[in-house]
Design an enzyme around this catalytic site. Structure first.
Site, mmCIF file in Angstrom:
data_model
loop_
_atom_site.group_PDB
_atom_site.id
_atom_site.type_symbol
_atom_site.label_atom_id
_atom_site.label_comp_id
_atom_site.label_asym_id
_atom_site.label_seq_id
_atom_site.Cartn_x
_atom_site.Cartn_y
_atom_site.Cartn_z
ATOM 1 N N GLU A 186 0.857 -1.200 0.000
ATOM 2 C CA GLU A 186 0.000 0.000 0.000
ATOM 3 C C GLU A 186 0.889 1.244 0.000
ATOM 4 O O GLU A 186 2.091 1.136 0.232
ATOM 5 C CB GLU A 186 -0.907 -0.022 1.238
ATOM 6 C CG GLU A 186 -1.816 -1.246 1.238
ATOM 7 C CD GLU A 186 -2.868 -1.226 2.334
ATOM 8 O OE1 GLU A 186 -2.851 -0.294 3.166
ATOM 9 O OE2 GLU A 186 -3.701 -2.142 2.334
ATOM 10 N N GLU A 216 9.101 -8.212 -3.490
ATOM 11 C CA GLU A 216 9.057 -9.564 -2.868
ATOM 12 C C GLU A 216 10.134 -9.701 -1.790
ATOM 13 O O GLU A 216 10.817 -10.716 -1.694
ATOM 14 C CB GLU A 216 9.153 -10.645 -3.941
ATOM 15 C CG GLU A 216 8.054 -10.453 -4.989
ATOM 16 C CD GLU A 216 7.458 -11.732 -5.492
ATOM 17 O OE1 GLU A 216 7.588 -12.762 -4.802
ATOM 18 O OE2 GLU A 216 6.835 -11.681 -6.561
HETATM 19 C C1 LIG Z 1 8.251 -2.954 -10.081
HETATM 20 C C2 LIG Z 1 7.554 -3.316 -8.797
HETATM 21 C C3 LIG Z 1 6.521 -4.245 -8.809
HETATM 22 C C4 LIG Z 1 5.848 -4.574 -7.628
HETATM 23 N N1 LIG Z 1 4.795 -5.452 -7.664
HETATM 24 C C5 LIG Z 1 4.089 -5.703 -6.529
HETATM 25 C C6 LIG Z 1 2.923 -6.543 -6.565
HETATM 26 O O1 LIG Z 1 2.565 -7.098 -7.603
HETATM 27 N N2 LIG Z 1 2.205 -6.710 -5.417
HETATM 28 C C7 LIG Z 1 2.565 -6.122 -4.233
HETATM 29 O O2 LIG Z 1 1.886 -6.322 -3.234
HETATM 30 N N3 LIG Z 1 3.672 -5.318 -4.170
HETATM 31 C C8 LIG Z 1 4.436 -5.095 -5.287
HETATM 32 N N4 LIG Z 1 5.541 -4.264 -5.240
HETATM 33 C C9 LIG Z 1 5.853 -3.594 -3.989
HETATM 34 C C10 LIG Z 1 7.080 -4.174 -3.292
HETATM 35 O O3 LIG Z 1 6.806 -5.449 -2.801
HETATM 36 C C11 LIG Z 1 7.514 -3.172 -2.196
HETATM 37 O O4 LIG Z 1 8.018 -2.035 -2.880
HETATM 38 C C12 LIG Z 1 8.558 -3.764 -1.281
HETATM 39 O O5 LIG Z 1 7.978 -4.701 -0.414
HETATM 40 C C13 LIG Z 1 9.280 -2.684 -0.448
HETATM 41 O O6 LIG Z 1 8.373 -1.851 0.171
HETATM 42 P P1 LIG Z 1 8.519 -0.262 0.045
HETATM 43 O O7 LIG Z 1 8.726 0.099 -1.374
HETATM 44 O O8 LIG Z 1 7.336 0.324 0.739
HETATM 45 O O9 LIG Z 1 9.826 0.096 0.817
HETATM 46 P P2 LIG Z 1 9.945 0.297 2.395
HETATM 47 O O10 LIG Z 1 9.379 -0.852 3.094
HETATM 48 O O11 LIG Z 1 9.468 1.647 2.728
HETATM 49 O O12 LIG Z 1 11.530 0.264 2.556
HETATM 50 C C14 LIG Z 1 12.366 1.379 2.216
HETATM 51 C C15 LIG Z 1 13.802 0.993 2.545
HETATM 52 O O13 LIG Z 1 13.926 0.725 3.941
HETATM 53 C C16 LIG Z 1 14.460 -0.575 4.128
HETATM 54 N N5 LIG Z 1 13.866 -1.201 5.292
HETATM 55 C C17 LIG Z 1 12.561 -1.296 5.629
HETATM 56 N N6 LIG Z 1 12.410 -1.981 6.755
HETATM 57 C C18 LIG Z 1 13.639 -2.328 7.159
HETATM 58 C C19 LIG Z 1 14.159 -3.077 8.252
HETATM 59 N N7 LIG Z 1 13.343 -3.609 9.189
HETATM 60 N N8 LIG Z 1 15.493 -3.246 8.365
HETATM 61 C C20 LIG Z 1 16.323 -2.732 7.412
HETATM 62 N N9 LIG Z 1 15.900 -2.032 6.355
HETATM 63 C C21 LIG Z 1 14.580 -1.837 6.216
HETATM 64 C C22 LIG Z 1 14.104 -1.345 2.862
HETATM 65 O O14 LIG Z 1 14.976 -2.447 2.668
HETATM 66 C C23 LIG Z 1 14.259 -0.259 1.817
HETATM 67 O O15 LIG Z 1 15.620 -0.147 1.476
HETATM 68 C C24 LIG Z 1 6.242 -3.959 -6.407
HETATM 69 C C25 LIG Z 1 7.315 -3.037 -6.394
HETATM 70 C C26 LIG Z 1 7.967 -2.735 -7.577
HETATM 71 C C27 LIG Z 1 9.111 -1.758 -7.536
#
Ligand SMILES: Cc1cc2nc3c(=O)[nH]c(=O)nc-3n(C[C@H](O)[C@H](O)[C@H](O)COP(=O)(O)OP(=O)(O)OC[C@H]3O[C@@H](n4cnc5c(N)ncnc54)[C@H](O)[C@@H]3O)c2cc1C
Length: 401
Positions: free
Chosen positions: A128, A368
């Site tokens: 989300e 993922e």
């Molecule tokens: C091209 C693309 C396709 C996608 N397709 C789907 C889909 O089909 N369905 C779906 O549900 N999602 C999808 N996603 C979403 C994707 O799964 C999320 O972007 C991913 O889980 C990371 O979440 P975020 O972008 O909110 O980053 P955040 O969770 O905000 O993280 C930001 C940064 O902080 C770091 N971080 C966060 N928590 C921690 C921790 N505890 N310790 C250390 N570092 C941390 C992360 O590693 C990252 O570097 C897609 C994303 C992309 C880019």
């Protein structure tokens, strides 16, 4: 006894997917990528090859092949373009295989069968706007009203959001548990594009996987029949994680294909391009990059094959699949960066495919489970902070018939 040979069926599949993607997609991928366009015509072709139901048993409309076959197809598709493999990841991996394990017979008949046959395309909505890695932070809620749930929420960064017909969606059914961030208050649902209150859009500012569709969707008081609850109320988080075990596997195998594509393009260019009077391949620092690609390719391949084998025998494989995904995606970023480097300024243009590989590979280091989340997972297993309990495991396709 260990056996690394592909079976005759696997070999045939590898050849078929390789030939199809090389013939039908490779010549057009540059233009599709530039046009930021998913070619929907590719989907029926993938369906007719049986790719959209590859590891789904024949009785549910699939081809009934095993998990190694799914890995092979993923690797071959991403060798040509990441957008092709993403279709497999969300449709086959995250959605179909999850419905196969968790769906009721009625759900399988109504949703899995048309999906496996490729008549309907499926996706997966967990992320989300304010919650990605921290899946407990999702805000979507599903309120029970008689024989339906009324779902309100917004999903973001969803692959195939503007293309798919069916969505596996996660939201809170227990608001008190939502407040406490207790995942046993989360549930999973199947939502159809046609349900009232559902709307989707495409993200326009994305800079990789441009030949694929990534978007968002909104659920504005979408009424979902109770029969579309997947598993029991409160099992949504478990189901979401189960799905990721399948999706991550396809991502690992796909990234392995991307490393191979980088390696092959680099070898070819290194034999063609001359600098200082010799082929650049004869310079030791260029050789080093090519050798690294080969070791990354072979190691990534072994890791996804092991995960596939564990899946085939129905053993829990979250740890091994996570390692395969983490290793291969990080290695693919290295391979793509070095492939651009080997191509020099030519790599910095879209005249050669390596620039596209470079833009495409980064997504898999994020989706993922980000690189950091996978690192934490592996360390937590070693430190004893994380222990997997048995769950509905992945039975071999032939045992599911
Ligand atoms: C091209 C693309 C396709 C996608 N397709 C789907 C889909 O089909 N369905 C779906 O549900 N999602 C999808 N996603 C979403 C994707 O799964 C999320 O972007 C991913 O889980 C990371 O979440 P975020 O972008 O909110 O980053 P955040 O969770 O905000 O993280 C930001 C940064 O902080 C770091 N971080 C966060 N928590 C921690 C921790 N505890 N310790 C250390 N570092 C941390 C992360 O590693 C990252 O570097 C897609 C994303 C992309 C880019």
């Amino acid at each position: 006894m260990l056996n690394f040979d592909l079976t005759e069926d696997h070999r045939l599949l590898e050849q078929t997917v390789r030939e199809w993607a090389g013939r039908e997609v490779a010549p057009r991928i540059h233009d599709l990528d530039r046009a930021h366009q998913l070619d929907r015509g590719i989907l029926p072709q993938m369906a007719s090859l049986g790719l959209l139901g590859i590891s789904v048993p024949a009785k549910y409309g699939g081809t009934g092949m095993d998990y190694v076959a799914l890995g092979i197809a993923s690797e071959e598709l991403e060798y040509v373009d990441t957008s092709l493999r993403v279709i497999m990841s969300v449709h086959a991996g995250l959605n179909c295989l999850t419905l196969l394990a968790w769906g009721t017979e009625d759900q399988k008949q109504r949703y899995l069968v048309p999906q496996a046959q490729g008549q309907k395309i499926a996706s997966y909505g967990l992320t989300e706007p304010a919650a990605g890695s921290d899946a407990r932070g999702i805000q979507t809620v599903a309120v029970r009203k008689g024989d339906r749930y009324v779902i309100t929420g917004e999903k973001m960064w969803i692959s195939m959001a503007d293309v798919a017909d069916h969505f596996l969606v996660f939201g809170w059914t227990d608001l008190e548990k939502k407040r406490q961030r207790d995942v046993s208050g989360m549930s999973a649902f199947i939502i159809e594009r046609g349900f009232k209150g559902f709307s989707s859009g495409t993200l326009k500012e994305k800079w990789g996987i441009l030949a694929g569709n990534t978007g968002c969707f909104k659920m504005d008081e979408v009424e979902v029949p109770r029969e579309n609850l997947v598993g029991n109320e409160g099992e949504g988080f478990k189901i979401a994680m189960f799905a990721l075990d399948q999706g991550r596997y396809t991502v690992a195998a796909g990234a392995t294909g991307l490393i191979r594509a980088c390696r092959d393009a680099s070898v070819k260019y290194a034999r063609e391009r001359k600098a200082f009077g010799v082929e650049i391949g004869s310079h030791q620092l260029v050789k080093e990059m090519i050798a690294q690609m080969e070791s990354d390719y072979q190691a990534s391949r072994l890791l996804w094959e092991r995960a596939g084998w564990l899946k085939n025998i129905g053993r829990r494989n979250t740890r091994e699949t996570g390692l395969a995904k983490w290793f291969a995606t990080v290695a693919s970023e290295r391979a793509a960066g070095d492939a651009v480097q080997i191509h020099g300024a030519n790599g910095y243009s879209d005249e050669y495919p390596v620039g596209r590989f470079y833009r495409n590979c980064k997504g898999a280091v994020i989706y993922e489970g980000t690189r950091e989340i996978h690192k934490l997972m592996q360390a937590d297993y070693l430190l004893g902070y994380r222990v997997d309990r048995p769950t509905r495991c992945e039975l071999p396709a032939w045992e599911r018939q």
